[in-house]
Each structure stands twice: as structure tokens, then as C-alpha cells.
Design a protein around this motif. Structure first.
Motif, PDB file in Angstrom:
ATOM      1  N   GLU A  15       0.821  -1.189   0.047  1.00 14.29           N
ATOM      2  CA  GLU A  15      -0.059   0.016   0.025  1.00 14.29           C
ATOM      3  C   GLU A  15       1.099   1.202  -0.045  1.00 14.29           C
ATOM      4  OE1 GLU A  15      -3.592   1.775   2.603  1.00 14.29           O
ATOM      5  OE2 GLU A  15      -3.114  -0.492   2.734  1.00 14.29           O
ATOM      6  N   ALA A  22       3.765   4.540  -5.094  1.00 12.93           N
ATOM      7  CA  ALA A  22       3.120   3.489  -5.608  1.00 12.93           C
ATOM      8  C   ALA A  22       4.101   2.656  -6.800  1.00 12.93           C
ATOM      9  CB  ALA A  22       1.988   3.723  -6.243  1.00 12.93           C
ATOM     10  N   THR A  26       5.210  -1.158  -6.733  1.00 13.49           N
ATOM     11  CA  THR A  26       4.608  -1.951  -7.827  1.00 13.49           C
ATOM     12  C   THR A  26       6.090  -2.598  -8.505  1.00 13.49           C
ATOM     13  OG1 THR A  26       2.848  -0.619  -8.272  1.00 13.49           O
ATOM     14  CG2 THR A  26       3.158  -2.019 -10.071  1.00 13.49           C
ATOM     15  N   ALA A  34      -2.399  -3.701  -9.923  1.00 12.36           N
ATOM     16  CA  ALA A  34      -2.235  -2.566  -9.332  1.00 12.36           C
ATOM     17  C   ALA A  34      -3.202  -1.696  -9.158  1.00 12.36           C
ATOM     18  CB  ALA A  34      -1.008  -1.670  -9.618  1.00 12.36           C
ATOM     19  N   LEU A  36      -4.894   1.814  -8.424  1.00 13.26           N
ATOM     20  CA  LEU A  36      -4.388   3.320  -8.349  1.00 13.26           C
ATOM     21  C   LEU A  36      -5.784   4.327  -8.203  1.00 13.26           C
ATOM     22  CD1 LEU A  36      -1.506   3.470 -11.063  1.00 13.26           C
ATOM     23  CD2 LEU A  36      -1.276   3.316  -8.493  1.00 13.26           C
TER      24      LEU A  36
END
Length: 99
Positions: A15, A22, A26, A34, A36
């Protein structure tokens, strides 16, 4: 609210609270999908989806309904968009099966 969302989704491997985190998570964790948020604090989720295109499947989410997102979602390379209220493991699987 976030704890409820994680519970509804099932397995969450990471997270992040901003775009840079992010992207880094990832690329490190290599998740199957993922999720977003469109409204990240430092950049648009669309921009991050574009950056991750070809590396992982991206689904954009938001707590607000957005009219006419289809073109922008496609341009970003994301698979689709799901409102957070509608988000579930089943919704994500249905989206993945549809593409």
C-alpha cells in the motif's frame, strides 16, 4: 474505510500513499494487479498508470463518480475504472476477464 476496503479485496501485498511510492512498490512487489486512486496527492493516477504500462495491469479507482472517463482510462493504459464503493475482488476479476 481503508481497512474495510482491504478486507473486501482479500490479499493486499502493498500500500502506498503517493505516486512515487506506488511506482516503487509496484516495481518491487510485482503484483498481479495494481489499484491506483485517480486522486493521488502528488500526481494523477492516470500519470502513474501511464508510467507502469507494460509492467503490470492497472485498475484505476476513486471514491467520486467520474463522468466520461473511458477515453482517459484507455489513454493511460489502465484496464478500467471502478468506484471504491463498487470495489471487490469479484469486480476486479470481472474486469480482468473482460479485457
Amino acid at each position: 474505510r481503508d481497512a474495510e476496503l482491504r478486507q473486501r479485496l482479500g490479499r493486499v501485498v502493498g500500500e502506498a500513499g503517493d505516486a512515487e511510492s506506488a511506482v516503487r512498490l509496484t516495481r518491487t512487489l510485482r503484483p498481479a494487479v495494481a489499484l491506483l486512486d485517480i486522486g493521488l496527492p502528488d500526481r494523477s493516477g492516470f500519470e502513474v498508470a501511464e508510467q507502469l504500462a507494460g509492467e503490470t495491469r492497472v485498475v484505476l479507482i476513486s471514491s467520486r463518480g467520474h463522468a466520461d472517463l473511458g477515453k482517459r482510462v484507455r489513454e493511460s493504459g489502465a484496464l478500467g475504472f471502478i468506484r471504491k464503493e463498487d470495489l471487490s475482488g469479484e469486480a476486479i476479476l470481472a474486469l480482468l476477464e473482460a479485457v
